[in-house]
Design a protein around this motif. Structure first.
Motif, PDB file in Angstrom:
ATOM      1  N   PHE A 166       0.830  -1.200   0.000  1.00 20.32           N
ATOM      2  CA  PHE A 166       0.000   0.000   0.000  1.00 20.32           C
ATOM      3  C   PHE A 166       0.871   1.258   0.000  1.00 20.32           C
ATOM      4  N   VAL A 169       2.027   1.942  -3.442  1.00 23.10           N
ATOM      5  CA  VAL A 169       0.937   2.474  -4.267  1.00 23.10           C
ATOM      6  C   VAL A 169       0.677   3.952  -3.940  1.00 23.10           C
ATOM      7  N   ARG A 170       0.884   4.337  -2.694  1.00 28.30           N
ATOM      8  CA  ARG A 170       0.682   5.739  -2.306  1.00 28.30           C
ATOM      9  C   ARG A 170       1.882   6.603  -2.664  1.00 28.30           C
TER      10      ARG A 170
ATOM     11  N   LEU B  55      -1.683  -0.566 -11.151  1.00 29.73           N
ATOM     12  CA  LEU B  55      -1.082   0.192 -10.058  1.00 29.73           C
ATOM     13  C   LEU B  55       0.383   0.528 -10.325  1.00 29.73           C
ATOM     14  N   ARG B  76      -0.478   6.727  -9.986  1.00 28.46           N
ATOM     15  CA  ARG B  76      -1.154   5.820  -9.049  1.00 28.46           C
ATOM     16  C   ARG B  76      -1.589   6.504  -7.757  1.00 28.46           C
ATOM     17  N   ARG B  77      -1.080   7.697  -7.477  1.00 31.68           N
ATOM     18  CA  ARG B  77      -1.588   8.398  -6.288  1.00 31.68           C
ATOM     19  C   ARG B  77      -3.052   8.775  -6.447  1.00 31.68           C
ATOM     20  N   TYR B  81      -6.620   2.239  -3.462  1.00 35.16           N
ATOM     21  CA  TYR B  81      -6.416   0.809  -3.614  1.00 35.16           C
ATOM     22  C   TYR B  81      -6.827   0.069  -2.346  1.00 35.16           C
ATOM     23  N   LEU B 105      -1.045   9.519   2.574  1.00 32.97           N
ATOM     24  CA  LEU B 105       0.305   9.536   2.011  1.00 32.97           C
ATOM     25  C   LEU B 105       0.216   9.791   0.507  1.00 32.97           C
ATOM     26  N   GLY B 106       1.115  10.610   0.021  1.00 33.66           N
ATOM     27  CA  GLY B 106       1.050  10.966  -1.391  1.00 33.66           C
ATOM     28  C   GLY B 106       0.168  12.176  -1.632  1.00 33.66           C
ATOM     29  N   ARG B 107      -0.667  12.515  -0.644  1.00 32.94           N
ATOM     30  CA  ARG B 107      -1.516  13.701  -0.762  1.00 32.94           C
ATOM     31  C   ARG B 107      -1.108  14.764   0.241  1.00 32.94           C
ATOM     32  N   SER B 158      -7.470   8.792   0.255  1.00 35.54           N
ATOM     33  CA  SER B 158      -6.551   9.236  -0.797  1.00 35.54           C
ATOM     34  C   SER B 158      -7.229  10.187  -1.766  1.00 35.54           C
TER      35      SER B 158
END
Lengths: 272, 245
Positions: A166, A169-170, B55, B76-77, B81, B105-107, B158
């Motif tokens: 995960f 993927v993030r 992904l 993929r962000r 998922y 995460l990623g945001r 997300s």
């Protein structure tokens, strides 16, 4: 115990030992928590034993063993981590190889060192009463690096420890943060070797966090509890071993191990 | 088709290194915004592999995958998922709220903890999945259905454009399964959803389109799966549809 308290204000080596124990427990609480939740205790053990190679080489060339230990620990962490991420070799076999290779190199170099007067036992089982003042500064520096890294990257560390796929993927770089985590574990191992020696390191690294995991349910709280337990074990171990003149490292580990077993028993009964 | 696709697969093939035959062969598929696509097929038919390609966890051996017109590793962000539940340790010391926040995460910012904004988004995600009252529960204490809701909330945190779920009801009883799909149906108003399942009969009641996958994309139909298609997908001997694999 009372002897220890009386001697403490008068002896610098005791104050240094006490401080070394406290400094070690900071790193041990923080990184020990990740080691326990990520279940990489055996990996940490491999790093700890490989460290003797670096110590032996440094000693042979007349340098500070701690510097050699740092180099060897980081190198071992990166090798194990890199191979683990590629997933092409059996991790446990590789760890076992580095574990014994490091020790073999260390013993060979120490045996060839002119004079051969080094106290091998103090590398293996630690000698907290002999921690020099310079090493206390080094330990503080290592703690600062660990605390800062955890403060900055705690989200990523939890993500990588909990669910690598995960995290990937993030958009979290699992490779980078996993290797960083292992390097910090390596630093912690060197920190703890000062106190209990390389053979007993895994116990001090994992037992406080493992006890914490039986009572609290978050990574952050585990760290606080493990730090407190670590400080308690090192201080009490030091105090109890002082009067009967027992080695401090094994006393600390005996205390930690007995507490862990007792706590496990209590937890098992509570859950029935 | 003037609307840009959320997901585009063009003649995608994939084989694992060292494998003698391809697990996916010449798969082409395009998903429009607002669709609820079900990908069905027998175990070993390549469903999870297809998800990993989408992904960006795997690279196609040939062909091209595009998420919002971009390389999946970059895009993929924007995907929420929901993995199969087995990918992590159940006894990991983490509560529902903390697990949901991981979806940020990623945001969110790179350094330090989560922001007040992150916590608000996570709270909304837990509201939508009816997990708010359980937010302080350790993940290990949840039932199968509750855990799945927590993982859906994590994906929603997300703020994804497309939600991808891998066998979301594999470890849940029939009633829990219905609850999860009712939830997904409600979420469809806000996002594109792709769900992978081996249970064709069940999901065909919910999805807007079914893609049947067994190495190649066998059907690609907007109607509910017919028995002819199921025969083609699973083989002629299949009479009972549920759990026929």
């Amino acid at each position: 115990m009372s002897d220890f308290l009386q001697a403490l204000p008068n002896h610098t080596f005791l104050q240094n030992a006490l401080l070394a124990g406290i400094l070690a427990s900071i790193g041990c609480g923080m990184m020990g928590t990740y080691v326990v939740v990520k279940r990489i205790g055996f990996l940490a053990g491999g790093i700890a034993h490989a460290v003797l190679g670096g110590m032996g080489i440094a000693y042979y060339f007349g340098r500070s063993p701690v510097g050699g230990a740092l180099g060897a620990a980081l190198l071992a962490a990166l090798i194990i981590g890199w191979v683990n991420l590629r997933g092409q070799e059996h991790e446990d076999t590789l760890i076992a190889a580095l574990w014994s290779l490091g020790m073999a190199i260390g013993i060979l170099f120490i045996s060839q060192t002119p004079g051969y007067n080094v106290d091998l036992m103090s590398y293996l089982f630690g000698n907290i009463l002999m921690v020099p003042r310079a090493d206390l500064f080094l330990m503080s520096g290592v703690d600062a690096v660990i605390v800062l890294s955890v403060l900055l990257f705690r989200k990523q560390f939890v993500a990588v420890a909990f669910d690598e796929e995960f995290a990937e993927v993030r958009g979290v770089s699992v490779t980078f943060f996993y290797l960083l985590l292992l390097c910090l574990v390596a630093l912690t191992v060197v920190l703890l070797i000062q106190v209990v020696g390389l053979i007993l390191v895994i116990a001090l690294l994992t037992l406080p966090a493992a006890i914490a995991a039986q009572y609290v349910r978050s990574v952050g709280r585990m760290m606080w509890v493990a730090m407190g337990l670590g400080a308690m074990f090192t201080t009490m171990g030091l105090a109890f071993s002082y009067e009967p003149n027992l080695p401090a490292g094994p006393s600390i580990i005996l205390l930690a191990g007995a507490t862990y077993l007792l706590s496990t028993l209590v937890t098992a009964i509570r859950r029935r | 088709m003037t609307v840009p696709s959320v997901l585009d697969l063009e003649h995608v093939s994939f084989s694992y290194p060292g494998a003698s035959s391809a697990i996916l062969e010449d798969v082409s598929l395009s998903v429009q915004p607002g669709e609820f696509l079900g990908i069905v097929g027998p175990n070993g038919g390549g469903k999870t592999t297809l998800l990993k390609l989408i992904l960006g966890l795997l690279e196609p051996s040939s062909g091209r995958v595009r998420v919002n017109g971009r390389n999946p590793a970059l895009a993929r962000r924007q995907i929420g998922y929901v993995p199969q539940t087995a990918t992590f340790l159940r006894d990991f010391p983490i509560c529902v709220q903390e697990a949901v926040l991981l979806g940020r995460l990623g945001r969110t910012r790179l350094l330090g903890g989560y922001t007040a904004h992150d916590r608000r988004i996570a709270q909304q995600a837990m509201e939508k999945t009816e997990m708010l009252t359980l937010r302080r529960q350790p993940l290990g204490n949840l039932s199968g259905g509750q855990l799945q809701r927590a993982l859906i909330a994590r994906a929603l945190a997300s703020e994804p454009e497309v939600l991808i779920l891998d066998e979301p009801t594999a470890n849940i009883d029939l009633r829990g399964e219905r609850d999860i799909f009712d939830l997904l149906k409600a979420l469809q108003a806000e996002q594109t959803i792709i769900v992978v399942s081996h249970d064709i009969a069940f999901i065909s009641k919910y999805v807007t389109r079914v893609a049947c996958l067994n190495r190649t994309l066998i059907c690609h139909s907007t109607e509910a799966a017919t028995s002819a298609v199921i025969e083609q997908l699973y083989g002629k001997s299949v009479h009972v549809i549920r759990h026929a694999h």
